[in-house]
Enzyme design. Sequence first.
Site, PDB file in Angstrom:
ATOM      1  N   GLY A  73       0.793  -1.221   0.000  1.00 30.96           N
ATOM      2  CA  GLY A  73       0.000   0.000   0.000  1.00 30.96           C
ATOM      3  C   GLY A  73       0.822   1.265   0.000  1.00 30.96           C
ATOM      4  O   GLY A  73       0.300   2.353   0.214  1.00 30.96           O
ATOM      5  N   ALA A  74       2.120   1.152  -0.269  1.00 31.80           N
ATOM      6  CA  ALA A  74       2.996   2.330  -0.236  1.00 31.80           C
ATOM      7  C   ALA A  74       3.292   2.872  -1.624  1.00 31.80           C
ATOM      8  O   ALA A  74       3.936   3.900  -1.763  1.00 31.80           O
ATOM      9  CB  ALA A  74       4.311   1.969   0.459  1.00 31.80           C
ATOM     10  N   GLY A  75       2.839   2.178  -2.659  1.00 29.40           N
ATOM     11  CA  GLY A  75       3.148   2.612  -4.019  1.00 29.40           C
ATOM     12  C   GLY A  75       4.498   2.122  -4.505  1.00 29.40           C
ATOM     13  O   GLY A  75       5.076   2.679  -5.433  1.00 29.40           O
ATOM     14  N   LEU A  76       5.025   1.063  -3.896  1.00 32.11           N
ATOM     15  CA  LEU A  76       6.310   0.486  -4.314  1.00 32.11           C
ATOM     16  C   LEU A  76       6.120  -0.852  -5.026  1.00 32.11           C
ATOM     17  O   LEU A  76       7.045  -1.625  -5.185  1.00 32.11           O
ATOM     18  CB  LEU A  76       7.239   0.327  -3.100  1.00 32.11           C
ATOM     19  CG  LEU A  76       7.601   1.633  -2.386  1.00 32.11           C
ATOM     20  CD1 LEU A  76       8.465   1.364  -1.166  1.00 32.11           C
ATOM     21  CD2 LEU A  76       8.305   2.604  -3.338  1.00 32.11           C
TER      22      LEU A  76
ATOM     23  N   SER B 299       4.215  -3.800  -4.546  1.00 27.27           N
ATOM     24  CA  SER B 299       4.186  -5.153  -4.000  1.00 27.27           C
ATOM     25  C   SER B 299       3.333  -6.066  -4.876  1.00 27.27           C
ATOM     26  O   SER B 299       3.620  -7.258  -5.005  1.00 27.27           O
ATOM     27  CB  SER B 299       3.655  -5.133  -2.561  1.00 27.27           C
ATOM     28  OG  SER B 299       2.376  -4.537  -2.495  1.00 27.27           O
TER      29      SER B 299
ATOM     30  N   ASP C 102       5.492  -1.286 -13.818  1.00 24.03           N
ATOM     31  CA  ASP C 102       5.811  -1.958 -12.556  1.00 24.03           C
ATOM     32  C   ASP C 102       6.296  -3.379 -12.786  1.00 24.03           C
ATOM     33  O   ASP C 102       7.286  -3.829 -12.201  1.00 24.03           O
ATOM     34  CB  ASP C 102       4.588  -1.976 -11.645  1.00 24.03           C
ATOM     35  CG  ASP C 102       4.139  -0.584 -11.251  1.00 24.03           C
ATOM     36  OD1 ASP C 102       4.854   0.383 -11.553  1.00 24.03           O
ATOM     37  OD2 ASP C 102       3.056  -0.467 -10.635  1.00 24.03           O
TER      38      ASP C 102
END
Length: 384
Positions: A124-127, A129, A174
């Site tokens: 949920g951090a925008g990295l 996952s 991504d």
Amino acid sequence: MNTQSNARNAFLSHYGRDADFVVKAPGRVNLIGEHTDYNDGFVLPCAIEYATYIAVAPRTGSTVNVLALDCNNEIDSFELGQVLVHHPSQSWSNYVRGVVDELQKRGHQLTGCDICITGNVPQGAGLSSSAALEVGIAFAFNHLCDLFIERKEIAVIGQAAENNFVGCNCGIMDQLISACGQQGQALGIDCQSLDLIEVSINEGMTIMMINSNVKRGLVDSEYNLRREQCYAGAEAFSKPSLRHVSIEEYEANKAQLDEQVAKRVEHIVYENARTLSAMQAFTNNDIATLSRLMTQSHQSMRDLFEITTAEIDTLVSIIDSVLGDKGGVRMTGGGFGGCVVAFVPNCMVEEVSAAIEAKYQQQTGIKETIYTSVPSAGVSLIRA
């Protein structure tokens, strides 16, 4: 105990035997080029040291069993060779099922297996996952079943799973960086051709990712809305995508566009140009130019694409007040919360961290989480 060992030990404990192999699929941070990927434009991400680890062993029959350590040890089980449907209550399951569904639709012959998933990519951090999970599952089946799928195709399969099964219309960035990342380098990606441009990152600089810890609740619906607005803009220009609209064309015709659409188009058209300039600036280690480009990118996301939050803007302002033109900072990811990325001289990491820790929670009431990384390699196999 490291994350790979966690995956192996949990696999042994749950299934009563050792995993044959572990797949490591990295998360990513995008240095510049936001929301340009689904407009056939340019992006500049790098894979990060935080990754998803997937322990796997084959089993007889057509059953796939999955254990998700980071989701309260939830389990999923489904049969190969059947039409897969959404899991009724576990969202993570749909990323796994979606990849398997795409592999089967492409005619690949899969075999049953047991899987254990864990990782340290902040969720949920925008990295990304989710992309790491998709790429990792596709890579695992590629190895397990000798499918001989190229890395770029693994990325395409991951994206298709998210678009068609999960239901989020993400671009290709991504998955592509998780599949194709290179140690010590960012990858400039032409999202139309999928051509990759290796961009060296100076070893004297650190990539900092600061999670605002603002929950990204609007991201799917607003993301899909931004995508529709971009497509409307391309249609107004009679172009297949905004990639094909030049700055000059936009400026000459913007008055004819719907006001909201015009703002979205302006962001994409100029962001593509900024990303190409940033690739050259990284290559030349031109930090002052990078600082300017990252600032312009953030302002554009705030004012034109309207995807930042007050907390994110506060975080960027705190970091910028320390860095000045010695580094760059901007929001990264889909928006509406998540992370800020900063490109920071190694000697200034402690100073930047101290400023964030002193001011962010005081000004917003939310405690940040700080991560650092160097550009890392893409998805890989770790043998038992």
